[in-house]
Design an enzyme around this catalytic site. Structure first.
Site, PDB file in Angstrom:
ATOM      1  N   GLN A   1       7.960 -51.963  50.558  1.00  0.00           N
ATOM      2  CA  GLN A   1       9.223 -51.942  51.288  1.00  0.00           C
ATOM      3  C   GLN A   1       9.684 -53.341  51.651  1.00  0.00           C
ATOM      4  O   GLN A   1       8.890 -54.266  51.725  1.00  0.00           O
ATOM      5  CB  GLN A   1       9.116 -51.059  52.542  1.00  0.00           C
ATOM      6  CG  GLN A   1       8.150 -51.545  53.589  1.00  0.00           C
ATOM      7  CD  GLN A   1       7.925 -50.477  54.660  1.00  0.00           C
ATOM      8  OE1 GLN A   1       7.755 -49.296  54.357  1.00  0.00           O
ATOM      9  NE2 GLN A   1       7.908 -50.881  55.916  1.00  0.00           N
ATOM     10  N   GLY A   2      10.990 -53.469  51.809  1.00  0.00           N
ATOM     11  CA  GLY A   2      11.563 -54.761  52.151  1.00  0.00           C
ATOM     12  C   GLY A   2      12.764 -54.559  53.045  1.00  0.00           C
ATOM     13  O   GLY A   2      13.337 -53.462  53.088  1.00  0.00           O
ATOM     14  N   TYR A   3      13.168 -55.616  53.761  1.00  0.00           N
ATOM     15  CA  TYR A   3      14.235 -55.513  54.748  1.00  0.00           C
ATOM     16  C   TYR A   3      15.477 -56.257  54.297  1.00  0.00           C
ATOM     17  O   TYR A   3      15.417 -57.440  53.987  1.00  0.00           O
ATOM     18  CB  TYR A   3      13.725 -56.012  56.101  1.00  0.00           C
ATOM     19  CG  TYR A   3      12.659 -55.074  56.611  1.00  0.00           C
ATOM     20  CD1 TYR A   3      13.014 -53.987  57.385  1.00  0.00           C
ATOM     21  CD2 TYR A   3      11.337 -55.199  56.212  1.00  0.00           C
ATOM     22  CE1 TYR A   3      12.060 -53.059  57.790  1.00  0.00           C
ATOM     23  CE2 TYR A   3      10.369 -54.281  56.605  1.00  0.00           C
ATOM     24  CZ  TYR A   3      10.751 -53.214  57.402  1.00  0.00           C
ATOM     25  OH  TYR A   3       9.813 -52.284  57.782  1.00  0.00           O
ATOM     26  N   LEU A   4      16.604 -55.544  54.269  1.00  0.00           N
ATOM     27  CA  LEU A   4      17.868 -56.179  53.898  1.00  0.00           C
ATOM     28  C   LEU A   4      18.409 -57.005  55.056  1.00  0.00           C
ATOM     29  O   LEU A   4      18.912 -58.107  54.855  1.00  0.00           O
ATOM     30  CB  LEU A   4      18.899 -55.123  53.484  1.00  0.00           C
ATOM     31  CG  LEU A   4      18.587 -54.361  52.185  1.00  0.00           C
ATOM     32  CD1 LEU A   4      19.625 -53.268  51.951  1.00  0.00           C
ATOM     33  CD2 LEU A   4      18.563 -55.324  51.000  1.00  0.00           C
TER      34      LEU A   4
END
Lengths: 159, 159
Positions: free
Chosen positions: B36-39
Site C-alpha cells: 500500500q501507498g499514500y497519495l
C-alpha cells in the site's frame, strides 16, 4: 490533462490569470459545469481531487505548485464517484468552464459559482517551456496569478 | 472495511496491539500480501491510500484517528491502480496479513516487510462500542497501541 491527447501521468506547464472582461466569442465556445472536491490536501500542494465535468467523473492526484507540476488522473465510474463524493463535504467548489481556442493554445476560462461567484480565472496550458515563456496574454486578461496560493482551487474549496 | 460484509462508507471501531509471539494456529489461517501507498495525508490523519491485497486493488479515504473513524473505499481496476501507484513512491509499505477468527471477532495480524521487518501488529475490528470495550486480548498480544501515531500505517510508510 487528457483533453489535448497528452499522456496521463504527465507534467503540466501552465499559467493562470485573472480575467478582466469576458470576450464576445465566449458565447460560442464549448462549456461544462464542473463540481470538484478534495479528499486530502497537504500544505505543500500535494492533493487528491475528485471531479465531475459534465457527465464524466475523475480522480486526480497532483503534486507541486505553480508553473509546472506532476499530475495523474483516472476516470471514475458513477458508482466510484458516488462513494467518494460525500468525503469532500466542506471542501468543494463549482464553476462553469469555457474552452476557448486562441492562437496555438487552448484557454480555459473558469467562472466560479457559489461562494466565489464573481471570480473569473483563465488557465493556459503549454506543450513546452519555450511556448510558455513566449505567451502574450490577450488584452482582456488581468493580472497573472500563476502559483498564487490564494487562487489555487484547493484553497478556494476550503475557504 | 468490506471483508465482513459491512457497508462501505462506514465508521470503523477498532483496536490495535503489538504482538509478542505468533500463535501456532496462524499457520493455518488465510493470508494475503499487501502493498500500500499514500497519495496524500494531512497532519490530522485524513488521507487517501491505495492498496493491492492479493490481486484486488482499492482506494480508501480515511478521516480521524484512533478507536473510531470514517472510511470510504472503492475497488480499482488494474489499470486505475497502475496509473496511481507511481504517485506513492517513498510513501509505501508491504506486509503479510493473516486473518484469524478468534471468539466472536476477526483478528488481523500484520507482519511487516522491508524497512519495518520485525514489527508485528494485530488489529481487531468490532461491530459496536460495547463489544470493543469488553474485548479481552489473548495472552500473545503485547501492548495496546490504538491511536498511537508512531504505529499508524501512514507514519510507517513515510519513515
Amino acid at each position: 490533462m487528457q483533453r489535448n491527447g497528452r499522456t496521463l501521468g504527465s507534467r503540466e506547464i501552465e499559467r493562470k490569470f485573472l480575467v478582466k472582461s469576458l470576450p464576445e466569442k465566449l458565447k460560442r465556445s464549448r462549456r461544462y459545469l464542473i463540481a470538484q472536491g478534495y479528499l486530502a490536501s497537504e500544505p505543500g500542494g500535494r492533493h487528491v481531487r475528485i471531479r465531475k465535468k459534465g457527465k464524466t467523473a475523475s480522480l486526480t492526484f497532483k503534486v507541486g505548485r505553480g508553473g509546472a507540476r506532476e499530475e495523474r488522473e483516472i476516470k471514475l465510474s458513477a458508482k466510484q464517484f458516488a462513494m467518494l463524493w460525500p468525503a469532500t463535504t466542506g471542501r468543494r467548489l463549482r464553476k462553469l468552464r469555457h474552452e476557448l481556442p486562441w492562437k496555438n493554445v487552448l484557454i480555459e476560462i473558469d467562472i466560479y459559482r457559489g461562494k466565489h461567484a464573481g471570480l473569473v480565472v483563465a488557465e493556459v496550458e503549454f506543450p513546452d517551456r519555450a511556448t510558455c515563456r513566449k505567451f502574450k496574454p490577450p488584452s482582456w486578461f488581468g493580472r497573472e496569478v500563476t502559483g498564487e496560493k490564494r487562487y489555487s482551487n484547493v484553497r478556494l474549496a476550503n475557504e
